[in-house]
Design an enzyme around this catalytic site. Sequence first.
Site, PDB file in Angstrom:
ATOM      1  N   HIS A 175       0.693  -1.140  -0.149  1.00 40.56           N
ATOM      2  CA  HIS A 175      -0.057  -0.030   0.140  1.00 40.56           C
ATOM      3  C   HIS A 175       0.743   1.423   0.001  1.00 40.56           C
ATOM      4  O   HIS A 175       0.223   2.435  -0.570  1.00 40.56           O
ATOM      5  CB  HIS A 175      -1.010   0.158   1.100  1.00 40.56           C
ATOM      6  N   GLY A 176       2.068   1.186   0.680  1.00 45.01           N
ATOM      7  CA  GLY A 176       2.879   2.269   0.669  1.00 45.01           C
ATOM      8  C   GLY A 176       4.295   2.370   1.310  1.00 45.01           C
ATOM      9  O   GLY A 176       4.287   1.416   2.163  1.00 45.01           O
TER      10      GLY A 176
END
Lengths: 308, 476
Positions: free
Chosen positions: B324-325
Site C-alpha cells: 500500500h505504501g
Amino acid sequence: MNTVIKKVLLYLMPLFLVFIAFELFYQLVPNDYSVKNATIPKKYDSTEILIFGNSHNFYGLNPKYFDKPTYNLAHISQSLYFDKIVFDNYIDKFKNIKCIILNVEYTSLSEIVDTEENKWRKYYYQTYMNLEVPSINKYDFTKYFLSSTRNFNVNTKLVLRYLKEGTIVDCDQNGFGINYTKAKKIALLKKDALTRVKSIEDNLINFDDNIVRIQSIIDTCQKRGIKVILVNMPVSSYFSEGVNQLKQKRIQETCSKLVRNNYNVSYLNLVKDKRFTNDDFFDADHLDTDGATKCSKVVNTFINERLK
Amino acid sequence: MLFNKIEFAFFFPLVFLLYWYLFNKNVKQQNLFLLVVSFFFFACFDWRFLFLLLFSIILDFSIAHKIYNSKHHKKRWLWFSILVNLCFLGVFKYCNFFIDNFSETLSFFGFKPNVWSLQIILPVGISFYTFHGLSYIIDVYKSKIKPVESLVDYSLFVSFFPLLVAGPIERATHLLPHIQSKRHFDYSKTVDGLRQILWGLVKKIVIADSCATYVNLIFDNPDEYSGSSLVMGAILFSFQIYGDFSGYSDIALGTARMLGIELLQNFSFPYFSRDIAEFWRRWHISLSSWFRDYVYIPLGGSRGSKWQNIRNVFVVFMLSGFWHGANWTFVIYGFINFLYFLPLLLFRKNRDNLTIVNPNNLKSILITIFQVFSTFMLVSLARVFFRSQSVGDAMMYFKRMFSSSLFTFPEIFPKTVLGYVFLFLCIEWIGRNDLFALEKFAMNWKKPYRIAFYYVLTLLIFYFYGQDYQFLYFQF
C-alpha cells in the site's frame, strides 16, 4: 445499441436541462469577477492605488476613503499566487499607478497554490477575468463547465439567491466588498474565532514560494517607480490570540526583512492595532463596512505619508 | 482524468460510441482502438510516465517469449523480469522510504550520515500494472498460458483504461481470453454496466466523499476531539475507504462490461464478514488472491508444519501492508491484520465462513450481528494506522481514543451522513448475494418506481458532486 442510447439520453434529459440552466446562469449572470473585469478598463487611466489580496482586503479597504483614485482588485480567498497573476496581467494596463497594497499575513503567506477554495475559484479567474492560470491543466475540461466546479447544492443556493435578491454581486464599482454590514454581523465572535483559527491553520511555516512571488511583484514595481505597501490587516482579539504566535512573529519578521531589502516597500502591521475594537468586525477576522471605513482611513494616511 | 470528473463523462461516452459504431469490425480493430484510448487516458495523468509503462510492457512481453522458447534458462529469465519489475517499484515507490530508514538506523548507532532524499513522483498505477506484468510472466513460466503473440493484445491487458490506475489487478488467465476474442454488443450487459457505474458513483460521491469531510476534520486534529469522536472518525474512515475504493472498482467493472469485457470482482460485501479471514476474502479480492497465488502458495501455502503455515500467512500480510505504501503505518496495518488472523489459523477457523452471511433464525441473527459488528470494529481500529501520516500520529490517536472521554457523546455526530450510510448498508444487505448491490435490486419493482429509484440515486450524486476528494487508492 440504438435502444440503449435512446434510453440513456431520455433518462439524462432532465439532468442535462438542469445542467444547461446552471451553465447559462454561470455564463450570463454577473458576479464579482465578471463585474470587476468589466469595470477595470474604465479605471486604467485614473487609478493611482491598486489593492490586492484576499477577503480581508476585499471587505476591509474601501477605495472611497482614499484620497487618491483607488481600485480594489482583491477577492475572497485570493492567494498570493493569484495576486501575482492578477498583478502581472494588469500592471502595465494602468497608466498612473503610484502605489499597490498587498496583504501579507497569517492566512496568505504560507498559502499553497491549490487550496480547497482555489480549486474552483481558479476557473473563475480564467473564465471571467481572461487570466492565464498555470494551475489549470490544458486538458482540464472543467474550465468549460463552470457549474461543475461547485456542487449541486451550492449552484441551487446561488440561483435562489439571484432570484431573491436580483444579484449575486458583492462588490461596488470600486471593487470593494459591500456585503459585510453591521446588520448581518456574526453574533458570537469568540466562537467564530475558534472555528476560524482551526480552519485557516495549515501548520506551514515555509513561506519561500510566496516570498518569491512577493519579491517578483516588488521588483516589477521598483522598475516602474511604484511603492509597495505590505499590510497585515486588523483581526479581532480572539482571532489574534488564537493563532500560532510563533508563526505570526515569523510573518512580521519576513515583512520587515522585505522592507529592509527593498527601498520601495513599507509595512503596516494592524493585527493588534488598538484603534480597532471587536465591534469593528463582521466576524472573527473580517472588518464590517464601518470597520473598513476606519481601516481605509488609517491605510490612506499611511500611504499619503509614504507618497509625499 | 478521474472517473468522478466531468472529463470522464465526455471521454467514456465518446469511446463507447466509437468503439461500437466505428471500430467494431474485428477484434484487432477493437483492441487497437482500446489501446490508443487507454494510453490517452493514462497520459492525461502525466504523459511522461507513459514511457515507463511502455518500457514495462515491452520488457514483460519480450521476456515471456524468452521464457517460453528457452529450454535451459527459463528460471533465469523469470527472475530477471521479477527483479526489473520490483526495481521499478523500489525506485519509484520505496526509494525514499529505504533511504530515510537507513539514515535513521545509522543515526541510532551514533553516525551522522549525510543522506539525501530524491524528489520522486509516484507514477499513477505503478503498483497495479507492475503486478499485472508479474502475474503474466509467472503464469507463462508455470505454463498456465502461452505468451501472447500480439503486442497490442498484451499492451491492452496491462493498460486497459478502466483498471490501469487502481485495479482490479487482473490475471492473464482471466483477462487475455476476453481481449483475444471479438466482443459483441449485448444490451443486458450494457445496462448492467450502467447500473454498476451508477452504484459506484453513489459509493464514491455520496458515501465516501461525505464521510471524508468528517474524517479529515477528526484525523487532522485528533487532540481536539473526545475519544468517542475519534471512534466515530475511525468508523467513518472505514466507510470512506470502502465507498472510495469499491466505488472505483464498480465504475471500472461497469465501464469494462459496457465494452464487452468482464473484469475480476474486487469487493464482495466485506463489511458483512463474520471474521477477519472472511473479510480478507471479500476485500480487495484481486490483491488478496494475487498474493495467495503468487506468494502464499509458492511458499508452501497451508502445506507443511503449522509454523510454516503461520510464516507464510505472516509474509503475505506484511507484503500486503507494504504494497500500500512506503510507510511504517502500512507495515503495522498488515501486522495487526496478521495478529487478527492468527487465532483463526491456530484453531483452524479461517475457512468457517466461505459463503455470504444468511442468518435464518433469531439466534443466528443475533450471533451474526455480533460477529459482523466485532469484525467491522477490529478492521476500523486497524485502519487508524492506515489513515495516519505516521506511527506517532496513530499512537496519539489511540491514546486519545482510549481516554475517559471515550464514554462521552461524540462532538462529531453527522446524522445526515450516518443516515446515508445506513440506507447504503440496507441496499448492500439486500443485494449481498449478487455481484454488486444494485445488480438485481429493484428489478421486480414496477418500471416507474425502479426508474424513480435510479433517479433518486442520480440526483444524490449531483447533489454531492463537487467535494473534490481524490480516489484514495490512486496514491498506491
